[in-house]
Enzyme design. Sequence first.
Site, short mmCIF file in Angstrom:
data_model
loop_
_atom_site.label_atom_id
_atom_site.label_comp_id
_atom_site.label_asym_id
_atom_site.label_seq_id
_atom_site.Cartn_x
_atom_site.Cartn_y
_atom_site.Cartn_z
N LYS A 183 0.85 -1.20 0.00
CA LYS A 183 0.00 0.00 0.00
C LYS A 183 0.88 1.24 0.00
O LYS A 183 1.90 1.29 0.70
CB LYS A 183 -0.89 -0.02 1.25
CG LYS A 183 -1.65 1.28 1.52
CD LYS A 183 -2.79 1.50 0.54
CE LYS A 183 -3.38 2.91 0.66
NZ LYS A 183 -4.39 3.17 -0.38
N CYS A 236 -1.81 10.03 -7.04
CA CYS A 236 -3.00 9.74 -6.23
C CYS A 236 -4.02 10.85 -6.44
O CYS A 236 -3.75 12.02 -6.18
CB CYS A 236 -2.68 9.63 -4.75
SG CYS A 236 -4.17 9.19 -3.83
N LYS A 266 4.60 5.68 -10.65
CA LYS A 266 3.22 5.33 -11.01
C LYS A 266 2.56 6.60 -11.54
O LYS A 266 2.54 7.63 -10.87
CB LYS A 266 2.49 4.82 -9.77
CG LYS A 266 1.01 4.52 -9.99
CD LYS A 266 0.72 3.05 -9.99
CE LYS A 266 -0.76 2.73 -10.08
NZ LYS A 266 -1.27 2.15 -8.84
N SER A 294 -5.80 5.14 -10.93
CA SER A 294 -7.24 5.32 -11.16
C SER A 294 -7.49 6.52 -12.07
O SER A 294 -6.72 7.48 -12.08
CB SER A 294 -7.95 5.60 -9.84
OG SER A 294 -7.52 4.74 -8.82
N GLY A 300 -6.01 -4.44 -9.78
CA GLY A 300 -6.51 -3.72 -8.60
C GLY A 300 -7.93 -4.13 -8.25
O GLY A 300 -8.16 -5.02 -7.42
N THR A 301 -8.89 -3.51 -8.90
CA THR A 301 -10.30 -3.69 -8.55
C THR A 301 -10.72 -5.16 -8.51
O THR A 301 -11.32 -5.62 -7.53
CB THR A 301 -11.18 -2.95 -9.59
OG1 THR A 301 -10.82 -1.56 -9.58
CG2 THR A 301 -12.66 -3.09 -9.26
C1 LIG Z 1 -9.46 0.94 -3.09
C2 LIG Z 1 -8.30 1.38 -3.94
C3 LIG Z 1 -7.17 1.92 -3.34
C4 LIG Z 1 -6.07 2.30 -4.13
N1 LIG Z 1 -4.95 2.79 -3.51
C5 LIG Z 1 -3.84 3.07 -4.26
C6 LIG Z 1 -2.61 3.41 -3.63
O1 LIG Z 1 -2.49 3.47 -2.41
N2 LIG Z 1 -1.54 3.65 -4.44
C7 LIG Z 1 -1.61 3.56 -5.81
O2 LIG Z 1 -0.59 3.79 -6.48
N3 LIG Z 1 -2.76 3.21 -6.42
C8 LIG Z 1 -3.86 2.95 -5.68
N4 LIG Z 1 -5.02 2.55 -6.30
C9 LIG Z 1 -5.06 2.45 -7.78
C10 LIG Z 1 -4.76 1.03 -8.25
O3 LIG Z 1 -3.47 0.63 -7.86
C11 LIG Z 1 -4.91 0.93 -9.79
O4 LIG Z 1 -3.92 1.75 -10.39
C12 LIG Z 1 -6.28 1.35 -10.30
O5 LIG Z 1 -7.31 0.88 -9.45
C13 LIG Z 1 -6.51 0.81 -11.72
O6 LIG Z 1 -6.45 -0.60 -11.76
P1 LIG Z 1 -7.78 -1.53 -11.77
O7 LIG Z 1 -8.62 -1.11 -12.93
O8 LIG Z 1 -7.26 -2.93 -11.87
O9 LIG Z 1 -8.49 -1.27 -10.46
C14 LIG Z 1 -6.13 2.16 -5.54
C15 LIG Z 1 -7.27 1.61 -6.13
C16 LIG Z 1 -8.35 1.21 -5.36
C17 LIG Z 1 -9.56 0.60 -6.04
#
Ligand SMILES: Cc1cc2nc3c(=O)[nH]c(=O)nc-3n(C[C@H](O)[C@H](O)[C@H](O)COP(=O)(O)O)c2cc1C
Length: 313
Positions: free
Chosen positions: A45, A131, A165, A195, A271-272
Site C-alpha cells: 500500500k 493519487c 506510477k 485510477s 486492482g479492482t
Molecule cells: C481501493 C483502492 C485503493 C487504491 N490505492 C492506491 C494506492 O495506495 N496507491 C496507488 O498507487 N494506487 C492505488 N489505487 C489504484 C490502483 O493501484 C490501480 O492503479 C487502479 O485501481 C486501476 O487498476 P484496476 O482497474 O485494476 O483497479 C487504488 C485503487 C483502489 C480501487
Amino acid sequence: MTDLSTTIADRTFSNCMMNAAGVRCADENDLNQLIASPAGAYVTKSATPNVREGNPEPRMKSLPGGCINSMGLPNHGLDYYLDFVLKDQAARPDKTNLLSIAGTTLEDNLAMLHKVADSDFNGFVELNLSCPNVPGKPQVGYDFDRVREILTQVFAFYDKPLGVKLPPYFDLVHFDQIAAVLNDFPLTFVNSINSVGNGLVIDPNAERVAIKLGGLGGIGGTFIKPTALANVRGLSLRLKPEIAIIGTGGVMNGTDVFEHILCGASMVQVGTQFGFEGTRIFKRLSKELSAIMAAKGYQSIDDFKGKLKTFDD
Ligand SMILES: Cc1cc2nc3c(=O)[nH]c(=O)nc-3n(C[C@H](O)[C@H](O)[C@H](O)COP(=O)(O)O)c2cc1C
C-alpha cells in the site's frame, strides 16, 4: 508449457501478474497472502511518512465491473512497510518486490526515499505521482515541470531501482511531454495507470452521490481498460527501452492481461478485480493467459510483448 515469467532490469519474476497498490496490500496479513499466491511479486500500500487515516467513509463503492474510491491513502506509515519488505527480503533473498511511496509533498517523498536508500532494501520503489484522492493536492503527474524537479532531486542521491506510477493521460501531446521528462532519468519502470481521477457515481434511488468527498473518486475496473491500454501503448512507443512498463487498469481476465502485454507491458497489475476475488485471481488469470498463449503457439511473453498490430503495418 507456457512460461509466464518476466524480466525487468536484471530481475526475473516467476509470473508477470501481481497486485496493484492499495488493494488488499495494506497490512501483513494481506501481504502474506500475496506471498503465498502465484503472483510474481507484490506491491505494498502506498506509504506516507506516518500513519494516515485517509478520508471519511463511505470512501469506496463497488460497481458492476469496477469501483470508485476516495480512500485518500490510509496506511500504516513507511516504517511498517519498510520493516515488512526487509524481513521478507531476508527470508526470500531471490525475490524482488515493490515498495510504494506516496508523499503528499516533495519533502515527504525525499525524506522517505532517504530512509529507503539508507536501508538494506534492494527491491523496486514505486513512487506514486498520481493519487487523485488527496484534498488540496494536485496529481503531480499532470505537472510535467514538477515531475522533472522531483526526479532531479530523487536521482541526485537515490541509486537503487525506482519507477513511477503515473496518472492516465488523454492527450497525445501530454504523452510526448511526459515521455520527454521520463527519458531524461534512469528509471527502472513506469507503472501506467493509476485510477482515472474524479469520476462521479450516483445512487439514483437515493438521488445522492455514492461516496463522500462530494461523490468524486478514482475509477477502476472495466471502464478504464481502453484508457489504460492507450497509456501503456503510448508510453511504450515513446520511452527509451531501458524503462520497462507495468500495465495497470481494467484487468478482469486473461485476455485483458494479454492485451496489456501486447501494448508493451512487461508486468501487469490487478486492482479492482483482485479486490473482488482475492489472491485466487492469480491462478485463474494465469490459467486464462496460458490458454490464450497455447492457442496462439506462444511460449513466453516476449513472443508477443509490444507486438500490437495496426492497420498501417
Ligand atoms: C481501493 C483502492 C485503493 C487504491 N490505492 C492506491 C494506492 O495506495 N496507491 C496507488 O498507487 N494506487 C492505488 N489505487 C489504484 C490502483 O493501484 C490501480 O492503479 C487502479 O485501481 C486501476 O487498476 P484496476 O482497474 O485494476 O483497479 C487504488 C485503487 C483502489 C480501487
